[in-house]
Design a protein around this motif. Sequence first.
Motif, PDB file in Angstrom:
ATOM      1  N   SER A 123       0.889  -1.184   0.256  1.00 56.76           N
ATOM      2  CA  SER A 123      -0.066   0.082   0.136  1.00 56.76           C
ATOM      3  C   SER A 123       1.020   1.277  -0.173  1.00 56.76           C
ATOM      4  O   SER A 123       0.578   2.341  -0.624  1.00 56.76           O
ATOM      5  N   PHE A 124       1.771   1.165   0.828  1.00 65.25           N
ATOM      6  CA  PHE A 124       2.942   2.330   0.916  1.00 65.25           C
ATOM      7  C   PHE A 124       3.477   2.761  -0.625  1.00 65.25           C
ATOM      8  O   PHE A 124       3.462   3.838  -1.213  1.00 65.25           O
ATOM      9  N   GLY A 125       3.657   1.574  -1.282  1.00 68.13           N
ATOM     10  CA  GLY A 125       4.249   1.759  -2.711  1.00 68.13           C
ATOM     11  C   GLY A 125       2.982   2.168  -3.758  1.00 68.13           C
ATOM     12  O   GLY A 125       3.486   3.233  -4.285  1.00 68.13           O
ATOM     13  N   ILE A 126       1.924   1.893  -3.631  1.00 67.10           N
ATOM     14  CA  ILE A 126       0.918   2.389  -4.323  1.00 67.10           C
ATOM     15  C   ILE A 126       0.737   3.795  -3.979  1.00 67.10           C
ATOM     16  O   ILE A 126       0.503   4.804  -5.020  1.00 67.10           O
ATOM     17  N   GLY A 127       0.844   3.915  -3.014  1.00 68.11           N
ATOM     18  CA  GLY A 127       0.447   5.526  -2.375  1.00 68.11           C
ATOM     19  C   GLY A 127       1.490   6.615  -2.893  1.00 68.11           C
ATOM     20  O   GLY A 127       1.356   7.724  -3.473  1.00 68.11           O
ATOM     21  N   ALA A 128       2.554   6.137  -2.812  1.00 73.17           N
ATOM     22  CA  ALA A 128       3.894   6.802  -3.466  1.00 73.17           C
ATOM     23  C   ALA A 128       4.065   6.915  -4.878  1.00 73.17           C
ATOM     24  O   ALA A 128       4.022   8.224  -5.261  1.00 73.17           O
ATOM     25  N   VAL A 129       3.412   5.938  -5.601  1.00 73.48           N
ATOM     26  CA  VAL A 129       3.203   6.110  -7.069  1.00 73.48           C
ATOM     27  C   VAL A 129       2.237   7.126  -7.456  1.00 73.48           C
ATOM     28  O   VAL A 129       2.443   7.709  -8.338  1.00 73.48           O
ATOM     29  N   ALA A 130       1.156   6.983  -6.797  1.00 67.59           N
ATOM     30  CA  ALA A 130       0.062   7.646  -7.027  1.00 67.59           C
ATOM     31  C   ALA A 130       0.356   9.470  -6.660  1.00 67.59           C
ATOM     32  O   ALA A 130       0.157  10.184  -7.550  1.00 67.59           O
ATOM     33  N   GLY A 131       0.900   9.492  -5.689  1.00 69.74           N
ATOM     34  CA  GLY A 131       1.412  10.999  -5.398  1.00 69.74           C
ATOM     35  C   GLY A 131       2.504  11.446  -6.228  1.00 69.74           C
ATOM     36  O   GLY A 131       2.484  12.737  -6.506  1.00 69.74           O
ATOM     37  N   LYS A 132       3.338  10.487  -6.820  1.00 67.33           N
ATOM     38  CA  LYS A 132       4.328  10.985  -7.669  1.00 67.33           C
ATOM     39  C   LYS A 132       3.789  11.163  -8.971  1.00 67.33           C
ATOM     40  O   LYS A 132       4.268  12.206  -9.852  1.00 67.33           O
ATOM     41  N   ILE A 133       2.889  10.630  -9.330  1.00 68.78           N
ATOM     42  CA  ILE A 133       1.998  11.038 -10.665  1.00 68.78           C
ATOM     43  C   ILE A 133       1.300  12.153 -10.695  1.00 68.78           C
ATOM     44  O   ILE A 133       1.778  13.112 -11.558  1.00 68.78           O
ATOM     45  N   SER A 134       0.455  12.392  -9.508  1.00 66.47           N
ATOM     46  CA  SER A 134      -0.105  13.786  -9.614  1.00 66.47           C
ATOM     47  C   SER A 134      -1.018  13.997  -8.336  1.00 66.47           C
ATOM     48  O   SER A 134      -1.578  12.754  -7.849  1.00 66.47           O
ATOM     49  N   ASP A 135      -1.044  14.901  -7.647  1.00 66.32           N
ATOM     50  CA  ASP A 135      -1.920  15.221  -6.635  1.00 66.32           C
ATOM     51  C   ASP A 135      -3.145  15.035  -6.801  1.00 66.32           C
ATOM     52  O   ASP A 135      -3.901  14.238  -5.996  1.00 66.32           O
ATOM     53  N   ARG A 136      -3.587  15.194  -7.916  1.00 67.13           N
ATOM     54  CA  ARG A 136      -5.172  14.941  -8.312  1.00 67.13           C
ATOM     55  C   ARG A 136      -5.202  13.312  -8.441  1.00 67.13           C
ATOM     56  O   ARG A 136      -6.371  12.837  -7.854  1.00 67.13           O
ATOM     57  N   MET A 137      -4.354  12.828  -9.076  1.00 74.09           N
ATOM     58  CA  MET A 137      -4.306  11.333  -8.828  1.00 74.09           C
ATOM     59  C   MET A 137      -4.229  10.661  -7.514  1.00 74.09           C
ATOM     60  O   MET A 137      -5.140   9.615  -7.306  1.00 74.09           O
ATOM     61  N   SER A 138      -3.556  11.416  -7.001  1.00 74.34           N
ATOM     62  CA  SER A 138      -3.284  10.787  -5.494  1.00 74.34           C
ATOM     63  C   SER A 138      -4.728  10.995  -4.592  1.00 74.34           C
ATOM     64  O   SER A 138      -5.109   9.949  -4.086  1.00 74.34           O
ATOM     65  N   LEU A 139      -5.498  12.072  -4.808  1.00 78.51           N
ATOM     66  CA  LEU A 139      -6.735  12.385  -4.069  1.00 78.51           C
ATOM     67  C   LEU A 139      -7.709  11.507  -4.692  1.00 78.51           C
ATOM     68  O   LEU A 139      -8.753  10.999  -3.990  1.00 78.51           O
ATOM     69  N   GLY A 140      -7.705  11.319  -5.731  1.00 82.81           N
ATOM     70  CA  GLY A 140      -8.706  10.421  -6.715  1.00 82.81           C
ATOM     71  C   GLY A 140      -8.489   8.870  -5.897  1.00 82.81           C
ATOM     72  O   GLY A 140      -9.329   8.140  -5.743  1.00 82.81           O
TER      73      GLY A 140
END
Length: 215
Positions: A123-140
Amino acid sequence: MTAKRRYSLFDQVIRQADQALRTLVPGAATAERSSPAEQREFTEMSEEERKHAAGLMRINHTGEVCAQALYQGQALTARLPEVRDAMEEAAREEVDHLVWCENRIKDLGSHTSRLNPAFYALSFGIGAVAGKISDRMSLGFVAATEEQVCKHLSHHMSSLPVQDEKSKAVLLQMLEDEARHATHALDAGGLRFPLPVKLGMSALSKVMTKTTYRV
């Protein structure tokens, strides 16, 4: 007004390691709010009912472990400070859920999942990747994840033994909090994930629930 301190990458790594230990080591985390279970009377259950309730609460506890890891991973790679702060605040609120579930599992005479470290890392890895892509992706991703969590909580509330009001009280408050987190993430500009992505997330969550019910 004093500027808020910004941590170096090394500081953040140390903080993440500390948070991981607090999440994964039984009894290390402390809740800010008292457990809703304390407001309900103790009721007797059969051995089969007790084991079933413990299995469901173990699933929910692992879900909170994943939530902690997801938020921490996103906070580490978020671009905007306000998004990072929002992730860290949500993670702090989820600590209550983590502790409530852990305590309820103990009351039921069982244990948390032995697979939690693996799920935390994933889950940490998934979250870090999502945050790296974009904040909008991370929030989504937060919004979509919380929607999945709400579905699980609703199902578990109906699946728990009728007399297990303590566990139901915990899940009811968790459901309210998780729904609010999902709404806040979308209101903050989170991307609304398409149905195929949500179905993929649902399939992944089923793997977690089936493995942690007993292990």
